[in-house]
Design an enzyme around this catalytic site. Sequence first.
Site, short mmCIF file in Angstrom:
data_model
loop_
_atom_site.label_atom_id
_atom_site.label_comp_id
_atom_site.label_asym_id
_atom_site.label_seq_id
_atom_site.Cartn_x
_atom_site.Cartn_y
_atom_site.Cartn_z
N LYS A 112 20.23 127.44 86.58
CA LYS A 112 21.56 126.92 86.89
C LYS A 112 21.77 126.75 88.38
CE LYS A 112 24.08 127.92 82.71
NZ LYS A 112 25.27 128.48 82.06
N LYS A 195 16.63 122.34 76.11
CA LYS A 195 17.59 122.71 75.07
C LYS A 195 18.90 121.93 75.23
CE LYS A 195 20.44 126.52 76.64
NZ LYS A 195 21.67 126.42 75.91
N LYS A 198 25.65 122.61 77.16
CA LYS A 198 26.93 122.07 77.60
C LYS A 198 26.83 121.55 79.02
CE LYS A 198 29.51 125.57 75.26
NZ LYS A 198 28.84 126.70 75.95
#
Length: 332
Positions: A112, A195, A198
């Site tokens: 992230k 994957k 969101k």
Amino acid sequence: TERVLSGMQPSADSLHLGNYLGALVNWVKMQERYDAFFFIPDMHAITVQQDPAELRTRVRRTAAQYIAGGLDVERSTVFVQSHVPEHAQLGWIMTCLTGMGEASRMTQFKDKSAKQGADAAGVGLFTYPMLQAADILLYQPHGVPVGQDQKQHVELSRNLAQRFNHRYGETFRVPEPLIPEAGARIYDLQNPTAKMSKSAASPAGLLNLMDSDKQIAKKIKSAVTDDGAEIRFDQAEKPGVSNLLSIYSALTDRPIGEIVEEYQDRMYGHLKVELAEVVVAKLSPIRSRTEELLEDPAQLDALLATGAAKARSVAGETLAEVYDKVGFLPAS
Ligand code: ATP
Ligand code: MG
């Protein structure tokens, strides 16, 4: 009865099919057997910048999707993380127990923060797993239903529980990660080796619970497939087709082999059209129910307030014991 706890970030307007198949479906089953706690981690959501009005909307939307997807608020405790201040309080203690090196090894932070650029990433993104440990340990659950992607964080929670118990005396139950075997991982339609997430770069690869029937059909139609025309399950050679087959299988509860057989001598296009029908049949009632629930936000908020009160009665007990054990002076 044994207890379980899990949550999904309100970081988008909609949950996606990975959240649904990898988590929510499983939660709905679990509430039958366990004393189940499901929360909306809004404090985790702000580890990346959120628009305040949008965050509020998204928390309600996530709650509505939990319920529309099958969580029963009578049976399960459904609540919002920030309504239970014990999460932040225990989170600090967990942060103090964690080593820098240990925290640095968390792969989600690496992923992230790389996406945002190292300087843009906030410290909260780094300490996220320690808050997550608090989320879990406050409720003394025997298990934490999570996807494979969360396994490392649950492992950290276990280590922190053991460390605390060792240092201050038996306090926390050491929770097991409960990872569903089937349908455990759904991939991005446009990028089928990553994957479905969101926080994906593009929405085109996500099948959202709140997508219209048309959007769903369109996204599936434009899903990346693989070279060749053969329909078979092969994640290494054919990640795109394999992902479509996994979704098909998970939504229909039919084994992948049976579906592959049915599509022998047929084309990717057939699989896509029929898969779109399967997805729409499952998601469109959930979408309608979500919309219905959102029409009465006051009632939804009342349900969440009830959930928070139930959660606090458990979390408060754990925190009081922890505060005492670490040597904090009683407040009164
Ligand atoms: P974000 O990108 O903000 O991390 P996310 O899509 O990864 O969002 P989370 O809130 O992190 O969603 O995860 C909620 C739950 O959904 C977790 O149990 C997680 O394991 C599961 N999950 C998330 N993505 C998938 C996926 N692609 N396949 C299966 N399960 C998933
Ligand atoms: Mg995630």
